[in-house]
Design a protein around this motif. Structure first.
Motif, PDB file in Angstrom:
ATOM      1  N   ARG A 106     -52.085  13.922  38.703  1.00 31.35           N
ATOM      2  CA  ARG A 106     -53.166  13.335  39.555  1.00 31.35           C
ATOM      3  C   ARG A 106     -53.873  14.439  39.959  1.00 31.35           C
ATOM      4  NH1 ARG A 106     -48.543  11.928  42.273  1.00 31.35           N
ATOM      5  NH2 ARG A 106     -49.142  12.925  43.906  1.00 31.35           N
ATOM      6  N   ARG A 107     -55.289  13.990  40.486  1.00 31.13           N
ATOM      7  CA  ARG A 107     -56.320  15.189  40.720  1.00 31.13           C
ATOM      8  C   ARG A 107     -56.101  15.683  41.460  1.00 31.13           C
ATOM      9  NH1 ARG A 107     -61.621  11.755  41.827  1.00 31.13           N
ATOM     10  NH2 ARG A 107     -61.894  11.012  40.034  1.00 31.13           N
ATOM     11  N   ASP A 108     -55.107  15.442  42.399  1.00 30.99           N
ATOM     12  CA  ASP A 108     -54.993  16.249  43.409  1.00 30.99           C
ATOM     13  C   ASP A 108     -53.651  17.650  43.436  1.00 30.99           C
ATOM     14  OD1 ASP A 108     -53.058  13.833  43.241  1.00 30.99           O
ATOM     15  OD2 ASP A 108     -52.426  14.014  45.083  1.00 30.99           O
ATOM     16  N   GLU A 109     -53.304  16.534  42.412  1.00 23.13           N
ATOM     17  CA  GLU A 109     -52.095  17.812  41.615  1.00 23.13           C
ATOM     18  C   GLU A 109     -52.633  19.123  41.062  1.00 23.13           C
ATOM     19  OE1 GLU A 109     -48.387  14.689  41.207  1.00 23.13           O
ATOM     20  OE2 GLU A 109     -49.763  14.734  39.545  1.00 23.13           O
ATOM     21  N   LEU A 110     -54.177  17.920  39.876  1.00 25.82           N
ATOM     22  CA  LEU A 110     -54.797  19.325  39.777  1.00 25.82           C
ATOM     23  C   LEU A 110     -54.969  20.831  40.422  1.00 25.82           C
ATOM     24  CD1 LEU A 110     -55.362  20.277  36.534  1.00 25.82           C
ATOM     25  CD2 LEU A 110     -57.985  19.339  36.799  1.00 25.82           C
ATOM     26  N   ALA A 111     -56.067  19.764  41.580  1.00 26.29           N
ATOM     27  CA  ALA A 111     -56.614  20.996  42.304  1.00 26.29           C
ATOM     28  C   ALA A 111     -55.369  21.664  43.555  1.00 26.29           C
ATOM     29  CB  ALA A 111     -57.400  20.588  43.342  1.00 26.29           C
ATOM     30  N   HIS A 112     -54.136  21.513  43.237  1.00 27.24           N
ATOM     31  CA  HIS A 112     -52.846  21.890  44.063  1.00 27.24           C
ATOM     32  C   HIS A 112     -52.612  23.781  43.584  1.00 27.24           C
ATOM     33  CE1 HIS A 112     -49.541  23.522  46.146  1.00 27.24           C
ATOM     34  NE2 HIS A 112     -48.635  23.181  45.152  1.00 27.24           N
ATOM     35  N   ALA A 113     -52.710  22.981  41.933  1.00 29.81           N
ATOM     36  CA  ALA A 113     -52.086  23.947  40.525  1.00 29.81           C
ATOM     37  C   ALA A 113     -52.841  25.162  40.677  1.00 29.81           C
ATOM     38  CB  ALA A 113     -51.879  22.650  39.454  1.00 29.81           C
ATOM     39  N   VAL A 114     -54.830  24.464  40.436  1.00 27.36           N
ATOM     40  CA  VAL A 114     -55.001  25.937  40.246  1.00 27.36           C
ATOM     41  C   VAL A 114     -55.061  26.855  41.759  1.00 27.36           C
ATOM     42  CG1 VAL A 114     -57.471  26.509  40.156  1.00 27.36           C
ATOM     43  CG2 VAL A 114     -56.837  24.295  38.902  1.00 27.36           C
ATOM     44  N   ARG A 115     -54.813  25.983  42.874  1.00 32.42           N
ATOM     45  CA  ARG A 115     -54.572  26.442  43.474  1.00 32.42           C
ATOM     46  C   ARG A 115     -53.851  27.534  44.152  1.00 32.42           C
ATOM     47  NH1 ARG A 115     -56.891  21.530  46.435  1.00 32.42           N
ATOM     48  NH2 ARG A 115     -59.308  22.248  46.767  1.00 32.42           N
ATOM     49  N   THR A 116     -52.065  26.915  43.879  1.00 37.12           N
ATOM     50  CA  THR A 116     -50.988  28.020  43.237  1.00 37.12           C
ATOM     51  C   THR A 116     -50.897  28.576  42.501  1.00 37.12           C
ATOM     52  OG1 THR A 116     -49.987  25.668  44.178  1.00 37.12           O
ATOM     53  CG2 THR A 116     -48.851  27.198  42.658  1.00 37.12           C
ATOM     54  N   ILE A 117     -51.875  28.685  40.959  1.00 42.97           N
ATOM     55  CA  ILE A 117     -51.293  29.949  40.072  1.00 42.97           C
ATOM     56  C   ILE A 117     -52.737  30.944  41.215  1.00 42.97           C
ATOM     57  CG2 ILE A 117     -52.942  30.326  37.692  1.00 42.97           C
ATOM     58  CD1 ILE A 117     -50.253  28.802  38.365  1.00 42.97           C
ATOM     59  N   ALA A 118     -54.347  30.376  41.068  1.00 39.65           N
ATOM     60  CA  ALA A 118     -54.627  31.947  41.681  1.00 39.65           C
ATOM     61  C   ALA A 118     -54.493  32.469  43.008  1.00 39.65           C
ATOM     62  CB  ALA A 118     -55.939  30.973  42.141  1.00 39.65           C
ATOM     63  N   SER A 119     -53.063  31.850  43.656  1.00 40.64           N
ATOM     64  CA  SER A 119     -52.471  32.717  44.684  1.00 40.64           C
ATOM     65  C   SER A 119     -51.834  33.622  43.998  1.00 40.64           C
ATOM     66  CB  SER A 119     -52.545  32.058  45.774  1.00 40.64           C
ATOM     67  OG  SER A 119     -51.272  31.580  45.001  1.00 40.64           O
ATOM     68  N   GLY A 120     -51.017  33.856  42.909  1.00 38.61           N
ATOM     69  CA  GLY A 120     -50.170  34.780  42.122  1.00 38.61           C
ATOM     70  C   GLY A 120     -48.604  33.690  41.790  1.00 38.61           C
ATOM     71  N   GLU A 121     -48.945  33.103  42.932  1.00 34.33           N
ATOM     72  CA  GLU A 121     -47.259  32.001  42.327  1.00 34.33           C
ATOM     73  C   GLU A 121     -47.346  31.393  41.006  1.00 34.33           C
ATOM     74  OE1 GLU A 121     -44.721  31.682  44.002  1.00 34.33           O
ATOM     75  OE2 GLU A 121     -46.153  32.834  45.596  1.00 34.33           O
ATOM     76  N   ALA A 122     -45.556  31.069  40.944  1.00 27.05           N
ATOM     77  CA  ALA A 122     -46.387  30.477  39.140  1.00 27.05           C
ATOM     78  C   ALA A 122     -46.300  28.366  39.527  1.00 27.05           C
ATOM     79  CB  ALA A 122     -45.200  31.171  38.008  1.00 27.05           C
ATOM     80  N   LEU A 123     -46.180  27.766  38.491  1.00 31.24           N
ATOM     81  CA  LEU A 123     -45.853  26.807  38.223  1.00 31.24           C
ATOM     82  C   LEU A 123     -45.935  25.928  36.977  1.00 31.24           C
ATOM     83  CD1 LEU A 123     -48.254  24.358  40.507  1.00 31.24           C
ATOM     84  CD2 LEU A 123     -47.533  23.630  38.331  1.00 31.24           C
ATOM     85  N   LEU A 124     -44.743  25.481  36.587  1.00 30.85           N
ATOM     86  CA  LEU A 124     -44.547  24.281  35.768  1.00 30.85           C
ATOM     87  C   LEU A 124     -43.946  23.293  36.405  1.00 30.85           C
ATOM     88  CD1 LEU A 124     -41.545  27.413  34.338  1.00 30.85           C
ATOM     89  CD2 LEU A 124     -44.300  26.145  33.289  1.00 30.85           C
ATOM     90  N   ALA A 125     -44.690  22.582  35.763  1.00 34.72           N
ATOM     91  CA  ALA A 125     -44.147  20.558  35.425  1.00 34.72           C
ATOM     92  C   ALA A 125     -42.726  20.873  35.271  1.00 34.72           C
ATOM     93  CB  ALA A 125     -44.686  20.106  34.384  1.00 34.72           C
ATOM     94  N   PRO A 126     -41.942  19.845  36.010  1.00 36.14           N
ATOM     95  CA  PRO A 126     -40.320  19.900  35.695  1.00 36.14           C
ATOM     96  C   PRO A 126     -39.764  19.507  34.212  1.00 36.14           C
ATOM     97  CG  PRO A 126     -41.374  18.887  37.822  1.00 36.14           C
ATOM     98  CD  PRO A 126     -42.439  18.807  36.856  1.00 36.14           C
ATOM     99  N   ALA A 127     -40.952  19.112  33.268  1.00 34.21           N
ATOM    100  CA  ALA A 127     -40.781  18.650  32.046  1.00 34.21           C
ATOM    101  C   ALA A 127     -40.653  19.710  30.973  1.00 34.21           C
ATOM    102  CB  ALA A 127     -41.669  17.548  31.311  1.00 34.21           C
ATOM    103  N   ALA A 128     -41.429  20.767  31.488  1.00 33.54           N
ATOM    104  CA  ALA A 128     -41.629  21.890  31.290  1.00 33.54           C
ATOM    105  C   ALA A 128     -40.858  23.140  31.464  1.00 33.54           C
ATOM    106  CB  ALA A 128     -42.849  22.647  31.742  1.00 33.54           C
ATOM    107  N   THR A 129     -40.630  22.653  33.283  1.00 28.84           N
ATOM    108  CA  THR A 129     -38.796  23.864  32.795  1.00 28.84           C
ATOM    109  C   THR A 129     -37.544  23.439  32.213  1.00 28.84           C
ATOM    110  OG1 THR A 129     -39.539  24.281  35.037  1.00 28.84           O
ATOM    111  CG2 THR A 129     -37.477  24.662  34.975  1.00 28.84           C
TER     112      THR A 129
END
Length: 228
Positions: A106-129
């Motif tokens: 979803r669009r809100d998830e995409l924006a959240h993901a970009v912010r998460t990555i930019a802050s130095g955290e890592a982010l993986l979709a459950p299926a990718a994990t």
């Protein structure tokens, strides 16, 4: 203002992602690329904070582009794919990607993901994990390069414990509970551990822990942890 570069060989996806992120008050889409080579050139020229990278593109792939971008710029790479069990998850993480998501988020998830990555955290979709851990399970521990062995030896006992808990998938709050310390202390341990190992984020720490044999697939962390 977060600067974002979008790399995808499909015009529709580039346009859609651009509209979503461009509408965010704290983001600016600074450029687009239709293949891996263009992405590398644009990343070096525009110096974005985050690159949205399609994993499969003609010519130089998203994996190859991720490897070069992570090696030559400070940009964080968020890899996107149409496939919920893409075989390139492991390769993307090894190339330096800080996140891996599906294109149907979803669009809100995409924006959240970009912010998460930019802050130095890592982010993986459950299926990718799941795919990443499955790949790690199939790959026998083969040790790490001498320089990383030296860096592992430089970790304090508490940083070593923190690395193992991160590799087991625990959040900062869960690690804090296990070690009987505050979350702020855990963040400090994680930051120092990553710096000493020369790693970009927690995802790379997980890969290192499994590849070095520090963590064995299927084992649980039952050690008795006490506060410092």
């Amino acid at each position: 203002m977060l600067r974002v570069l979008i790399a995808d060989d499909q015009d529709l996806f580039r346009a859609g992602f651009g509209l979503i992120l461009g509408a965010q008050p704290d983001m600016e889409v600074v450029g687009e690329a239709a293949d891996g080579e263009e992405a590398i050139t644009a990343a070096r020229r525009l110096q974005p904070d985050v690159v949205l990278m399609d994993v499969r593109m003609p010519g130089k792939s998203g994996i190859e582009a991720t490897r070069e971008i992570c090696a030559t710029t400070t940009a964080k790479v968020l890899v996107l794919t149409m496939f919920d069990l893409d075989e390139y998850v492991y390769d993307a993480v090894r190339a330096g990607a800080s996140g891996f998501l599906l294109k149907d988020i979803r669009r809100d998830e995409l924006a959240h993901a970009v912010r998460t990555i930019a802050s130095g955290e890592a982010l993986l979709a459950p299926a990718a994990t799941r795919r990443l851990l499955d790949d790690l399970v199939r790959r026998p521990a083969h040790g790490v390069a001498p320089r990383l062995t030296t860096r592992l030896g430089a970790l304090t006992e508490r940083e070593h414990e923190t690395l193992k808990l991160v590799a087991h998938g625990l959040s900062n709050a869960e690690i804090a509970a296990a070690l009987v310390v505050t979350e702020h202390t855990v963040k400090t341990h994680v930051s120092r551990m990553l710096n000493k190992l020369g790693l970009r984020d927690r995802v790379q720490a997980v890969v290192l822990a499994y590849e070095s044999g520090l963590v064995v697939a299927g084992e649980s962390d039952n050690e008795d942890h006490t506060c410092e």
